[in-house]
Scaffold this motif. Sequence first.
Motif, PDB file in Angstrom:
ATOM      1  N   ASN A   9      34.653  -0.192  15.050  1.00 16.58           N
ATOM      2  CA  ASN A   9      35.254  -1.225  15.887  1.00 16.58           C
ATOM      3  C   ASN A   9      33.856  -1.943  16.597  1.00 16.58           C
ATOM      4  N   ALA A  10      32.485  -1.501  16.605  1.00 16.47           N
ATOM      5  CA  ALA A  10      31.352  -1.728  17.328  1.00 16.47           C
ATOM      6  C   ALA A  10      31.159  -2.850  16.225  1.00 16.47           C
ATOM      7  N   LEU A  11      31.133  -2.174  15.032  1.00 18.55           N
ATOM      8  CA  LEU A  11      30.730  -3.726  14.053  1.00 18.55           C
ATOM      9  C   LEU A  11      31.921  -4.356  13.611  1.00 18.55           C
ATOM     10  N   ARG A  12      32.394  -4.259  13.684  1.00 15.10           N
ATOM     11  CA  ARG A  12      33.504  -5.566  13.566  1.00 15.10           C
ATOM     12  C   ARG A  12      33.501  -6.617  14.919  1.00 15.10           C
ATOM     13  N   ALA A  13      33.009  -5.929  15.882  1.00  9.70           N
ATOM     14  CA  ALA A  13      32.876  -6.562  17.275  1.00  9.70           C
ATOM     15  C   ALA A  13      32.211  -7.677  16.562  1.00  9.70           C
ATOM     16  N   PHE A  14      30.491  -6.811  16.662  1.00 11.19           N
ATOM     17  CA  PHE A  14      29.449  -7.812  16.486  1.00 11.19           C
ATOM     18  C   PHE A  14      29.460  -8.729  15.309  1.00 11.19           C
ATOM     19  N   GLU A  15      29.938  -8.242  14.111  1.00 15.58           N
ATOM     20  CA  GLU A  15      29.539  -9.566  12.891  1.00 15.58           C
ATOM     21  C   GLU A  15      30.476 -10.388  13.086  1.00 15.58           C
ATOM     22  N   ALA A  16      31.837 -10.115  14.308  1.00 18.73           N
ATOM     23  CA  ALA A  16      33.180 -11.881  14.654  1.00 18.73           C
ATOM     24  C   ALA A  16      32.242 -12.301  15.564  1.00 18.73           C
ATOM     25  N   GLN A  40      31.447  -3.177  23.095  1.00 16.53           N
ATOM     26  CA  GLN A  40      31.473  -2.599  21.609  1.00 16.53           C
ATOM     27  C   GLN A  40      30.094  -3.748  21.619  1.00 16.53           C
ATOM     28  N   VAL A  41      29.869  -4.810  21.271  1.00 16.38           N
ATOM     29  CA  VAL A  41      28.856  -4.924  20.985  1.00 16.38           C
ATOM     30  C   VAL A  41      26.808  -4.277  21.773  1.00 16.38           C
ATOM     31  N   LYS A  42      27.304  -4.118  23.028  1.00 21.92           N
ATOM     32  CA  LYS A  42      26.402  -3.363  24.085  1.00 21.92           C
ATOM     33  C   LYS A  42      26.547  -1.529  23.248  1.00 21.92           C
ATOM     34  N   ALA A  43      27.789  -0.824  23.640  1.00 21.01           N
ATOM     35  CA  ALA A  43      27.762   0.003  23.268  1.00 21.01           C
ATOM     36  C   ALA A  43      26.859   0.276  21.544  1.00 21.01           C
ATOM     37  N   LEU A  44      26.516  -1.150  20.412  1.00 20.52           N
ATOM     38  CA  LEU A  44      25.683  -0.746  19.045  1.00 20.52           C
ATOM     39  C   LEU A  44      24.420  -0.856  19.826  1.00 20.52           C
ATOM     40  N   GLU A  45      23.814  -1.439  20.637  1.00 22.82           N
ATOM     41  CA  GLU A  45      23.309  -2.603  20.916  1.00 22.82           C
ATOM     42  C   GLU A  45      21.991  -0.498  21.689  1.00 22.82           C
ATOM     43  N   ASP A  46      23.032   0.031  21.666  1.00 27.54           N
ATOM     44  CA  ASP A  46      22.637   1.025  22.581  1.00 27.54           C
ATOM     45  C   ASP A  46      22.366   1.990  21.559  1.00 27.54           C
ATOM     46  N   LEU A  47      23.239   2.243  20.754  1.00 26.39           N
ATOM     47  CA  LEU A  47      23.036   3.284  19.742  1.00 26.39           C
ATOM     48  C   LEU A  47      22.677   3.006  18.978  1.00 26.39           C
ATOM     49  N   LEU A  48      22.001   1.377  18.606  1.00 27.40           N
ATOM     50  CA  LEU A  48      20.656   1.363  17.311  1.00 27.40           C
ATOM     51  C   LEU A  48      19.191   1.206  18.468  1.00 27.40           C
ATOM     52  N   GLY A  49      19.623   0.330  19.176  1.00 18.17           N
ATOM     53  CA  GLY A  49      18.662   0.359  20.763  1.00 18.17           C
ATOM     54  C   GLY A  49      17.531  -0.891  20.357  1.00 18.17           C
ATOM     55  N   VAL A  50      18.409  -1.498  20.094  1.00 18.23           N
ATOM     56  CA  VAL A  50      18.106  -2.977  20.346  1.00 18.23           C
ATOM     57  C   VAL A  50      18.554  -3.423  20.605  1.00 18.23           C
ATOM     58  N   GLY A  59      27.348 -18.871  26.095  1.00 18.04           N
ATOM     59  CA  GLY A  59      26.855 -18.487  25.293  1.00 18.04           C
ATOM     60  C   GLY A  59      26.287 -17.556  25.039  1.00 18.04           C
ATOM     61  N   VAL A  60      25.838 -17.063  23.610  1.00 15.24           N
ATOM     62  CA  VAL A  60      25.096 -15.791  23.046  1.00 15.24           C
ATOM     63  C   VAL A  60      24.630 -16.695  21.535  1.00 15.24           C
ATOM     64  N   ALA A  61      23.198 -16.227  21.570  1.00 17.13           N
ATOM     65  CA  ALA A  61      22.626 -16.902  20.524  1.00 17.13           C
ATOM     66  C   ALA A  61      22.051 -15.143  19.366  1.00 17.13           C
ATOM     67  N   LEU A  62      22.113 -14.874  18.278  1.00 16.34           N
ATOM     68  CA  LEU A  62      20.972 -14.017  17.424  1.00 16.34           C
ATOM     69  C   LEU A  62      19.703 -13.818  18.162  1.00 16.34           C
ATOM     70  N   THR A  63      19.422 -12.161  17.997  1.00 16.63           N
ATOM     71  CA  THR A  63      18.180 -12.356  17.923  1.00 16.63           C
ATOM     72  C   THR A  63      17.539 -11.920  16.503  1.00 16.63           C
ATOM     73  N   ASP A  64      16.065 -11.599  15.634  1.00 12.02           N
ATOM     74  CA  ASP A  64      16.028 -11.480  14.713  1.00 12.02           C
ATOM     75  C   ASP A  64      16.848 -10.523  14.216  1.00 12.02           C
ATOM     76  N   GLU A  65      17.250  -9.483  14.357  1.00 14.68           N
ATOM     77  CA  GLU A  65      18.086  -8.547  14.888  1.00 14.68           C
ATOM     78  C   GLU A  65      18.970  -8.402  14.545  1.00 14.68           C
ATOM     79  N   ALA A  68      19.624 -10.159  10.912  1.00 20.71           N
ATOM     80  CA  ALA A  68      19.055  -9.421   9.957  1.00 20.71           C
ATOM     81  C   ALA A  68      20.641  -8.708   9.185  1.00 20.71           C
ATOM     82  N   LEU A  69      20.590  -8.399  10.552  1.00 23.74           N
ATOM     83  CA  LEU A  69      22.528  -7.258  10.609  1.00 23.74           C
ATOM     84  C   LEU A  69      23.256  -8.114   9.940  1.00 23.74           C
ATOM     85  N   LEU A  70      23.702  -9.526  10.691  1.00 26.60           N
ATOM     86  CA  LEU A  70      24.909 -10.385   9.909  1.00 26.60           C
ATOM     87  C   LEU A  70      25.272 -10.259   8.160  1.00 26.60           C
TER      88      LEU A  70
END
Length: 299
Positions: A9-16, A40-50, A59-65, A68-70
Amino acid sequence: MDISKLPLNALRAFEASARLCSFTRAGLELRVSQTAVSHQVKALEDLLGVSLFERLPRGVALTDEGHALLPVLTDAFRRMSAALSRFEAGNFREVLTVGVVGTFATGWLLSRLPAFSLVHPHIDLRLKTNNNRADMLADGLDCFIRFGDGAWHGTNAEKLMDAPLAPLCCPETAGRLKTPEDLLRGSLLRSYRLDEWARWFQTVALPAPRARGWMFDSSLTMVEAAAQGAGVALVPVAMFPHDLRSGRLVRPFEASVLTGSYWLTWLKSREENSAMQKFRLWLRQTVSQEDGDLTPFGQ
């Protein structure tokens, strides 16, 4: 990292969110709240450490990381969706995406496809027409029927049929053409393969005139222009039987020139699946069984 521990669910939340550039719009697509997406996105960031997003005032803007993941996740979800869509009413449907040059699609393939579907009802065939140029990987093509010499880098090519080019025009234009020399003073409609008319004039022992007339990226469009009196088109004549039989188009001279053939192609890096094999075999059998001006496989 063990991907089995990654929350789907966190991966889907980030991708969307990344694709839509908004937690709010992602929530609407996923039918959850904006707050749930953000958590969900914050939980994924905490898990990945980025950090995957920069949180902005609007709004929001993608980082380099995040950038790369999208594409990795978008491709993975697309593939999963395509695979799951093959299951219908308890039956597994094979999906085959075929790119086809428009001339071959309308001039030969479409009228024969019902026979293919009759033999292979569980293959979901998806056609994408183009002007002979396509990126098979980027366009998601399993195979691609194109015109040329069979030499494309990184590609397997199996010859379908030769496609001699001959002049076609409307009856009114044909009435002004008594010998091939008359073409030297007329409007010659051209494709982006600039040597075709020069090679045709060689077959009738005439010097090629200076290139002039309209240029097209599609034989279908070029033939339509010829039918409307814009000039004479040099095209694979066997792909326009209906126009010739109806008299809408006329072949003023019998001379033809072979500049290429139609080929079934697929990437060497792509393993041929069952649907691709069945389609290739059906094409081979259909072409080889038919008579007429078209040259069958291997000749």
